[in-house]
Design an enzyme around this catalytic site. Structure first.
Site, PDB file in Angstrom:
ATOM      1  NE  ARG A 142      -6.739 -19.209   3.666  1.00  0.00           N
ATOM      2  CZ  ARG A 142      -5.927 -19.982   4.364  1.00  0.00           C
ATOM      3  NH1 ARG A 142      -5.813 -21.344   4.076  1.00  0.00           N
ATOM      4  NH2 ARG A 142      -4.956 -19.555   5.224  1.00  0.00           N
ATOM      5  CD  GLU A 172      10.134   2.240  10.594  1.00  0.00           C
ATOM      6  OE1 GLU A 172       9.956   3.320   9.995  1.00  0.00           O
ATOM      7  OE2 GLU A 172       9.924   1.188  10.257  1.00  0.00           O
ATOM      8  NE  ARG A 226       6.692   4.337   0.477  1.00  0.00           N
ATOM      9  CZ  ARG A 226       6.586   4.876   1.414  1.00  0.00           C
ATOM     10  NH1 ARG A 226       7.547   5.337   2.476  1.00  0.00           N
ATOM     11  NH2 ARG A 226       5.269   5.624   1.779  1.00  0.00           N
ATOM     12  CG  LEU A 267       8.233   2.344   4.824  1.00  0.00           C
ATOM     13  CD1 LEU A 267       7.652   1.237   4.087  1.00  0.00           C
ATOM     14  CD2 LEU A 267       6.957   3.329   5.146  1.00  0.00           C
ATOM     15  CG  HIS A 279      -0.293 -20.714   2.395  1.00  0.00           C
ATOM     16  ND1 HIS A 279      -1.583 -21.359   2.658  1.00  0.00           N
ATOM     17  CD2 HIS A 279      -0.130 -20.003   3.504  1.00  0.00           C
ATOM     18  CE1 HIS A 279      -1.833 -21.206   3.921  1.00  0.00           C
ATOM     19  NE2 HIS A 279      -0.989 -20.425   4.507  1.00  0.00           N
ATOM     20  CE  LYS A 315       3.223   3.341   3.291  1.00  0.00           C
ATOM     21  NZ  LYS A 315       3.145   3.241   4.681  1.00  0.00           N
ATOM     22  CE1 TYR A 354       1.055  -0.143   4.505  1.00  0.00           C
ATOM     23  CE2 TYR A 354      -0.017   1.889   4.319  1.00  0.00           C
ATOM     24  CZ  TYR A 354       0.810   0.911   5.003  1.00  0.00           C
ATOM     25  OH  TYR A 354       1.203   1.346   6.257  1.00  0.00           O
TER      26      TYR A 354
END
Ligand code: PDD
Length: 301
Positions: A106, A186, A59, A210, A108, A153, A40
């Site tokens: 579903r 962080e 990014r 990040l 993996h 992210k 995201y």
């Protein structure tokens, strides 16, 4: 819903289709929902334009590459953000973009021929940070129990969510994450800077943090300002000697930190170096927003 709990006005854009955010539907088999198989971005829209747009899309491209999601056209995505901004006549807003690997039965391993799900929303931003900028904020230290790829992210934010909740329950606004050896990394949704003996420190770019867009923008401004800066992690043991601490992020900008675990940082007031950097930051926003050459057509690409 009581008026005080009304969500801010927001429009979603799902694979190119604009709808009110409250009506946006995510397929139950979407891998972002089932596995956190998604990345995201969060961006700030100022005067109708995306701040540090290129940096955020770069990014996003990197995050997608690192988790091997293919087939996302970032130019199309940027155009969709601007279409959504136009549709809602947004001026001061937050953009949230989430790309998942898509929906499939579903299992993996990556499904074959799955199409990434491209979700974004633009939401009015009523800046909640004004008082915190003025008075400073309080941090709670928490062990950094995240994974070994904090540079991606990713939407897997459970460790961040739990740490932030602990900090909220302790009357704080953010977290100071540290590793087993005391290395400070962080914050839970912000980058962190500290001043020690007149030198500014922030953790080096690595898989432990990040690569904050605000952090990277500030590094350039700090160098221009002539403030000595080292990309080197601070340690919990140094907290008592640290004279200033501040966090940075897309929605918050620069926020001074006045205590950690209820212990004062420096004079327990926002410090002069923090204030200088804060000013340089907002000046840079002003210069950018006044720049007649940037993205006049509101299509940002
Ligand atoms: N958080 N570190 C972490 C772990 C973050 O989640 C964020 C951003 C930052 C600051 O990055 P930037 O300057 O690019 O916003 C640092 C976003 C805003 C969020 O999760 O809402």
């Amino acid at each position: 819903m009581p008026a005080s709990q009304q969500p801010p006005f927001a429009l979603a854009n799902l694979n190119g289709e604009i709808t009110p955010l409250s009506e946006a539907k995510i397929p139950a088999l979407d891998r972002g929902f089932l596995f956190g198989d998604a990345v995201y971005e969060v961006m700030w829209v100022h005067q109708g334009k995306m701040w540090l747009e290129e940096e955020h899309f770069n990014r996003l491209e990197r995050s997608l590459k690192l988790i091997r999601i293919q087939g996302v056209n970032l130019q199309t995505l940027a155009a969709r953000v601007y279409e959504t901004i136009k549709a809602g006549k947004f001026k001061n807003a937050i953009v949230y973009i989430q790309i998942t690997r898509g929906a499939a039965p579903r299992s993996h391993a990556f499904p074959k021929d799955v199409k990434p799900f491209e979700f974004l929303f633009v939401q009015e931003f009523n800046d909640p940070y004004a008082e915190m900028r003025d008075k400073g904020i309080h941090l709670l230290s928490r062990p950094d129990i995240r994974w070994d790829h904090c540079d991606i992210k990713s939407t897997n934010l459970l460790a961040n969510v739990l740490a932030i909740q602990d900090s909220k329950e302790a009357g704080c606004q953010e977290v100071l994450f540290y590793l087993k050896d005391g290395t400070i990394t962080e914050s839970a949704h912000s980058s962190l800077f500290g001043v020690l003996d007149g030198i500014l420190y922030t953790s080096p770019s690595s898989e432990l943090i990040l690569p904050g867009i605000t952090r990277n923008h500030l590094l350039k401004l700090i160098t221009k300002e002539g403030i000595p800066i080292r990309e080197k992690s601070l340690n919990l043991a140094q907290l008592e000697e640290i004279s200033e601490l501040f966090i940075t992020g897309t929605t918050s900008g620069v926020l001074p930190v006045v205590t950690v675990d209820k212990k004062p940082i420096g004079s327990s007031k926002p410090g002069p170096i923090t204030r200088r950097i804060e000013k340089a930051y907002w000046d840079s926003v002003k210069i950018w927003s006044q720049n007649a050459n940037h993205k006049q057509d509101g299509l940002g690409i």
